[in-house]
Design a protein around this motif. Sequence first.
Motif, PDB file in Angstrom:
ATOM      1  N   HIS A   1       0.789  -1.229   0.000  1.00  0.00           N
ATOM      2  CA  HIS A   1       0.000   0.000   0.000  1.00  0.00           C
ATOM      3  C   HIS A   1       0.827   1.287   0.000  1.00  0.00           C
ATOM      4  O   HIS A   1       0.391   2.306  -0.519  1.00  0.00           O
ATOM      5  CB  HIS A   1      -0.932   0.034   1.219  1.00  0.00           C
ATOM      6  N   PHE A   2       1.997   1.262   0.639  1.00  0.00           N
ATOM      7  CA  PHE A   2       2.751   2.494   0.884  1.00  0.00           C
ATOM      8  C   PHE A   2       4.242   2.328   0.614  1.00  0.00           C
ATOM      9  O   PHE A   2       4.781   1.229   0.689  1.00  0.00           O
ATOM     10  CB  PHE A   2       2.616   2.924   2.351  1.00  0.00           C
ATOM     11  N   ILE A   3       4.886   3.475   0.373  1.00  0.00           N
ATOM     12  CA  ILE A   3       6.336   3.583   0.414  1.00  0.00           C
ATOM     13  C   ILE A   3       6.646   4.567   1.538  1.00  0.00           C
ATOM     14  O   ILE A   3       6.035   5.631   1.616  1.00  0.00           O
ATOM     15  CB  ILE A   3       6.946   4.040  -0.935  1.00  0.00           C
ATOM     16  N   ALA A   4       7.536   4.182   2.438  1.00  0.00           N
ATOM     17  CA  ALA A   4       7.950   5.044   3.544  1.00  0.00           C
ATOM     18  C   ALA A   4       9.406   5.435   3.311  1.00  0.00           C
ATOM     19  O   ALA A   4      10.232   4.590   2.984  1.00  0.00           O
ATOM     20  CB  ALA A   4       7.788   4.326   4.877  1.00  0.00           C
ATOM     21  N   VAL A   5       9.705   6.723   3.483  1.00  0.00           N
ATOM     22  CA  VAL A   5      11.044   7.241   3.210  1.00  0.00           C
ATOM     23  C   VAL A   5      11.491   8.112   4.378  1.00  0.00           C
ATOM     24  O   VAL A   5      10.786   9.053   4.763  1.00  0.00           O
ATOM     25  CB  VAL A   5      11.060   8.083   1.906  1.00  0.00           C
ATOM     26  N   VAL A   6      12.663   7.799   4.943  1.00  0.00           N
ATOM     27  CA  VAL A   6      13.221   8.610   6.014  1.00  0.00           C
ATOM     28  C   VAL A   6      13.656   9.939   5.420  1.00  0.00           C
ATOM     29  O   VAL A   6      14.293   9.994   4.367  1.00  0.00           O
ATOM     30  CB  VAL A   6      14.411   7.903   6.698  1.00  0.00           C
ATOM     31  N   THR A   7      13.303  11.028   6.097  1.00  0.00           N
ATOM     32  CA  THR A   7      13.593  12.360   5.590  1.00  0.00           C
ATOM     33  C   THR A   7      14.194  13.232   6.685  1.00  0.00           C
ATOM     34  O   THR A   7      14.182  12.865   7.860  1.00  0.00           O
ATOM     35  CB  THR A   7      12.302  13.007   5.023  1.00  0.00           C
TER      36      THR A   7
ATOM     37  N   VAL B   1       5.153   8.792   4.496  1.00  0.00           N
ATOM     38  CA  VAL B   1       4.417   7.594   4.106  1.00  0.00           C
ATOM     39  C   VAL B   1       3.548   7.996   2.925  1.00  0.00           C
ATOM     40  O   VAL B   1       2.593   8.752   3.071  1.00  0.00           O
ATOM     41  CB  VAL B   1       3.566   7.040   5.262  1.00  0.00           C
ATOM     42  N   ILE B   2       3.917   7.515   1.742  1.00  0.00           N
ATOM     43  CA  ILE B   2       3.260   7.911   0.497  1.00  0.00           C
ATOM     44  C   ILE B   2       2.514   6.704  -0.070  1.00  0.00           C
ATOM     45  O   ILE B   2       3.098   5.625  -0.188  1.00  0.00           O
ATOM     46  CB  ILE B   2       4.310   8.395  -0.527  1.00  0.00           C
ATOM     47  N   PRO B   3       1.232   6.869  -0.408  1.00  0.00           N
ATOM     48  CA  PRO B   3       0.535   5.752  -1.067  1.00  0.00           C
ATOM     49  C   PRO B   3       1.290   5.322  -2.326  1.00  0.00           C
ATOM     50  O   PRO B   3       1.788   6.157  -3.077  1.00  0.00           O
ATOM     51  CB  PRO B   3      -0.838   6.332  -1.415  1.00  0.00           C
ATOM     52  N   ILE B   4       1.388   4.035  -2.537  1.00  0.00           N
ATOM     53  CA  ILE B   4       2.210   3.473  -3.617  1.00  0.00           C
ATOM     54  C   ILE B   4       1.796   3.984  -4.998  1.00  0.00           C
ATOM     55  O   ILE B   4       2.621   4.121  -5.885  1.00  0.00           O
ATOM     56  CB  ILE B   4       2.203   1.927  -3.540  1.00  0.00           C
ATOM     57  N   HIS B   5       0.518   4.309  -5.177  1.00  0.00           N
ATOM     58  CA  HIS B   5       0.035   4.757  -6.487  1.00  0.00           C
ATOM     59  C   HIS B   5       0.049   6.274  -6.636  1.00  0.00           C
ATOM     60  O   HIS B   5      -0.319   6.786  -7.687  1.00  0.00           O
ATOM     61  CB  HIS B   5      -1.371   4.219  -6.741  1.00  0.00           C
ATOM     62  N   GLN B   6       0.487   6.998  -5.599  1.00  0.00           N
ATOM     63  CA  GLN B   6       0.555   8.458  -5.670  1.00  0.00           C
ATOM     64  C   GLN B   6       1.937   8.869  -6.173  1.00  0.00           C
ATOM     65  O   GLN B   6       2.818   9.210  -5.407  1.00  0.00           O
ATOM     66  CB  GLN B   6       0.292   9.080  -4.288  1.00  0.00           C
TER      67      GLN B   6
ATOM     68  N   ARG C   1       4.106  14.361   7.428  1.00  0.00           N
ATOM     69  CA  ARG C   1       5.160  13.438   7.848  1.00  0.00           C
ATOM     70  C   ARG C   1       4.729  12.676   9.097  1.00  0.00           C
ATOM     71  O   ARG C   1       3.840  13.103   9.816  1.00  0.00           O
ATOM     72  CB  ARG C   1       6.448  14.210   8.158  1.00  0.00           C
ATOM     73  N   VAL C   2       5.410  11.587   9.331  1.00  0.00           N
ATOM     74  CA  VAL C   2       5.293  10.892  10.607  1.00  0.00           C
ATOM     75  C   VAL C   2       6.485  11.367  11.423  1.00  0.00           C
ATOM     76  O   VAL C   2       7.633  11.097  11.072  1.00  0.00           O
ATOM     77  CB  VAL C   2       5.330   9.354  10.421  1.00  0.00           C
ATOM     78  N   CYS C   3       6.215  12.163  12.442  1.00  0.00           N
ATOM     79  CA  CYS C   3       7.306  12.755  13.215  1.00  0.00           C
ATOM     80  C   CYS C   3       6.985  12.679  14.705  1.00  0.00           C
ATOM     81  O   CYS C   3       5.890  13.015  15.119  1.00  0.00           O
ATOM     82  CB  CYS C   3       7.562  14.194  12.780  1.00  0.00           C
TER      83      CYS C   3
ATOM     84  N   LEU D   1      -5.555   8.778   2.601  1.00  0.00           N
ATOM     85  CA  LEU D   1      -4.427   9.680   2.350  1.00  0.00           C
ATOM     86  C   LEU D   1      -4.108  10.508   3.595  1.00  0.00           C
ATOM     87  O   LEU D   1      -5.008  10.991   4.272  1.00  0.00           O
ATOM     88  CB  LEU D   1      -4.793  10.610   1.190  1.00  0.00           C
ATOM     89  N   LEU D   2      -2.821  10.649   3.909  1.00  0.00           N
ATOM     90  CA  LEU D   2      -2.427  11.481   5.051  1.00  0.00           C
ATOM     91  C   LEU D   2      -2.803  12.935   4.784  1.00  0.00           C
ATOM     92  O   LEU D   2      -2.500  13.472   3.722  1.00  0.00           O
ATOM     93  CB  LEU D   2      -0.922  11.396   5.280  1.00  0.00           C
ATOM     94  N   THR D   3      -3.472  13.552   5.737  1.00  0.00           N
ATOM     95  CA  THR D   3      -3.864  14.947   5.591  1.00  0.00           C
ATOM     96  C   THR D   3      -3.149  15.856   6.584  1.00  0.00           C
ATOM     97  O   THR D   3      -3.159  17.065   6.427  1.00  0.00           O
ATOM     98  CB  THR D   3      -5.387  15.110   5.783  1.00  0.00           C
ATOM     99  N   ARG D   4      -2.532  15.261   7.618  1.00  0.00           N
ATOM    100  CA  ARG D   4      -1.783  16.040   8.606  1.00  0.00           C
ATOM    101  C   ARG D   4      -0.651  15.182   9.152  1.00  0.00           C
ATOM    102  O   ARG D   4      -0.648  13.968   8.971  1.00  0.00           O
ATOM    103  CB  ARG D   4      -2.702  16.504   9.734  1.00  0.00           C
TER     104      ARG D   4
END
Length: 158
Positions: A45-51, A61-66, A76-78, A115-118
Motif C-alpha cells: 500500500h505504501f512507500i515510507a522514506v526517512v527524511t 508515508v506515500i501511497p504506492i500509487h501516488q 510526515r510521521v514525526c 491519504l495522510l492529511t496532517r
Amino acid sequence: MRGVCYRSSKFRHVYGKPASKEKCYDCVPITCSVHDNHFCAVNPHFIAVVTECAGGGAFLVIPIHQTGKLDPHYPRVCGHRGNVLDIKWSPFDDFVIASCSEDATVKIWDIPKHLLTRNITSARKELLGHARRVGLIEWHPTASNIIFSTAGAKHAGK
C-alpha cells in the motif's frame, strides 16, 4: 574444445526502458543521516522514506500509487527527538510501521487507510530500554507483534 559448455541466458534480448515522469516519485527529500540501513520501506500500500526534519526525526508515508511530484508540505510521521535511523513495515498489518532513532527509542505507528492529511505525531507504542541510539529494527517473520531492536554498545576505556 572438449568439455567446455556455454549456457546462453534467456534474458539476453531483454531491454528496459525508463519510466515516465508521471510514474516516478519526484521531489522526495531523502535523509543523509542513515548510513548503515535502508532509508525506505515498501509494502503493498505504501512507500515510507526517512527524511530530514528540524528538531527531530521524521519519515514520509506515500501511497504506492501516488506518483509524480511530491508537495513540499506533504504530511510526515514525526515524533522522535533524534534522526530516524531505520523503518520497517509490519509483516502482519500493512498499516503498522516501526521506526527507531538516535533518541534511543523504538516507536510503533498506525498509518490511516486514507491519504495522510496532517502530520502524525503520536505513536501507538513507544519502546524504551536502550541507552544508546537504536540503529536497527526487524519484525519477527512468523510471530505477530514481536520486534527486535539493537543499539550501540558502550565503549570501555578512558
